[in-house]
Design an enzyme around this catalytic site. Structure first.
Site, PDB file in Angstrom:
ATOM      1  N   GLU A  68       0.819  -1.259   0.156  1.00 29.34           N
ATOM      2  CA  GLU A  68       0.258   0.226   0.030  1.00 29.34           C
ATOM      3  C   GLU A  68       0.725   1.459  -0.003  1.00 29.34           C
ATOM      4  O   GLU A  68       1.689   1.314   0.599  1.00 29.34           O
ATOM      5  CB  GLU A  68      -0.762   0.150   1.692  1.00 29.34           C
ATOM      6  CG  GLU A  68      -1.921   1.461   1.819  1.00 29.34           C
ATOM      7  CD  GLU A  68      -2.354   1.163   2.865  1.00 29.34           C
ATOM      8  OE1 GLU A  68      -3.631   1.505   2.469  1.00 29.34           O
ATOM      9  OE2 GLU A  68      -2.228   0.864   4.086  1.00 29.34           O
ATOM     10  N   LYS A  86     -10.317   2.521  -1.431  1.00 38.31           N
ATOM     11  CA  LYS A  86     -10.927   1.992  -0.724  1.00 38.31           C
ATOM     12  C   LYS A  86     -11.989   2.435   0.417  1.00 38.31           C
ATOM     13  O   LYS A  86     -12.357   3.790   0.142  1.00 38.31           O
ATOM     14  CB  LYS A  86      -9.380   2.417  -0.019  1.00 38.31           C
ATOM     15  CG  LYS A  86      -9.373   1.892   1.576  1.00 38.31           C
ATOM     16  CD  LYS A  86      -7.708   1.969   2.686  1.00 38.31           C
ATOM     17  CE  LYS A  86      -7.906   1.427   4.128  1.00 38.31           C
ATOM     18  NZ  LYS A  86      -5.976   2.002   4.413  1.00 38.31           N
ATOM     19  N   CYS A 134      -5.297  -2.722   2.161  1.00 40.75           N
ATOM     20  CA  CYS A 134      -5.297  -3.440   3.896  1.00 40.75           C
ATOM     21  C   CYS A 134      -5.856  -2.893   4.645  1.00 40.75           C
ATOM     22  O   CYS A 134      -6.841  -4.130   4.768  1.00 40.75           O
ATOM     23  CB  CYS A 134      -4.709  -1.312   4.410  1.00 40.75           C
ATOM     24  SG  CYS A 134      -3.682  -1.872   5.768  1.00 40.75           S
TER      25      CYS A 134
END
Length: 291
Positions: free
Chosen positions: A42, A115, A152
């Site tokens: 990331e 995300k 993540c």
């Protein structure tokens, strides 16, 4: 269909050019070893700037057509004939996102994912920088399989993995930046982090690839030691490749046809009961009333 996947693991510096040069080195090394899908971690172009709330860090954001890391990885994908999901800090109008743009093995853009789950805590103050993603969960058909990508914090939510599985993903990929907790230095979440994704693999009979960063990064208000531990597990959740805290890449071969057959034989998706899962669509566990 057999596919060889790789996860890269690096320590980042304040020099973005240096980070990208090293990322290119490891992409080339993984491709030379036979990897067909290569996952960087990331926000690998920069230090993990979310340790602090600092408005100056917004200057790091770029549109997807202007980001140097995106451009470099796209060229490498085309040159080496590999698939690369590329994490970057995206500027889109007046909004900012933590995003992944995935390139197929000919350099063609497969799609953008933003995300969905944005964390907020000491050392991981992402809500200051990123809006919640508006793309929804997506699966990208590539030359080497259908890829489901989360970023993540997304990896901690079983809904992420299940939705991607329902959409036909054959591999789940999670670029990550996780390490020590500035307010709880005695806590090491590495095993917990690993097990939650092993659970996603086992519950959905889908292999998982997770790429983390390493190294200590100091901010104004917090210091984080990223613990690495990048890994690849098969469709039963068994780890078949794992890094410790060294820089480099890990790789493994996945038999997607055999995993798909196992998934059919096990019957997990046959026996689902979506009519009973309405509580998942609420925050408090109470099914929404129909009008």
């Amino acid at each position: 269909m057999q596919v060889r996947v790789a996860a890269m693991q690096m320590a980042m510096s304040a020099d973005s050019h240096e980070n990208l040069q090293r990322a290119e080195h490891w992409v080339r090394a993984a491709a030379k070893a036979g990897a067909q899908i290569i996952l960087p971690s990331e926000l690998f172009s920069t230090l993990y700037f979310c340790k602090d709330q600092d408005i100056d860090h917004f200057a790091l954001a770029r549109t997807k057509d202007q980001d140097p890391g995106v451009q470099k990885m796209q060229k490498l994908a085309a040159e080496l004939g590999v698939v690369i999901p590329v994490s970057f800090f995206e500027k889109a109008g007046n909004c900012y996102f933590n995003s992944v743009l995935t390139f197929d093995a000919d350099g063609r853009e497969l799609g953008l994912y933003r995300k969905a789950h944005i964390p907020d805590g000491p050392g991981y103050q992402e809500k200051f920088y990123f809006s919640p993603g508006d793309t929804g969960f997506q699966v990208f058909p590539s030359r080497f399989g259908r890829l489901g990508i989360g970023i993540c914090w997304d990896q901690w939510f079983p809904e992420t993995a299940r939705i991607l599985a329902l959409q036909g993903a054959e591999i789940l990929l999670f670029p990550t930046a996780i390490g020590s907790e500035p307010k709880a230095p005695e806590l090491n979440s590495r095993s917990h982090w690993t097990r939650v994704m092993q659970g996603h693999a086992a519950a959905n009979i889908l292999p998982v690839v997770a790429a983390n960063r390493i190294g200590q990064e100091m901010g104004k208000d917090a210091t984080i030691t990223f613990y690495g531990g990048s890994f690849i597990c098969d469709g039963t959740g068994e780890i078949i490749a794992m890094a410790d805290q060294e820089e480099g890449f890990i790789d493994a071969t996945l038999d997607l046809a055999a995993i798909a057959r196992h998934r059919l034989d096990w019957g997990l998706f046959r026996d689902r009961r979506p009519d009973l899962y309405g509580s998942l669509c609420s925050l408090d566990g109470k099914p929404k009333k129909r009008d």
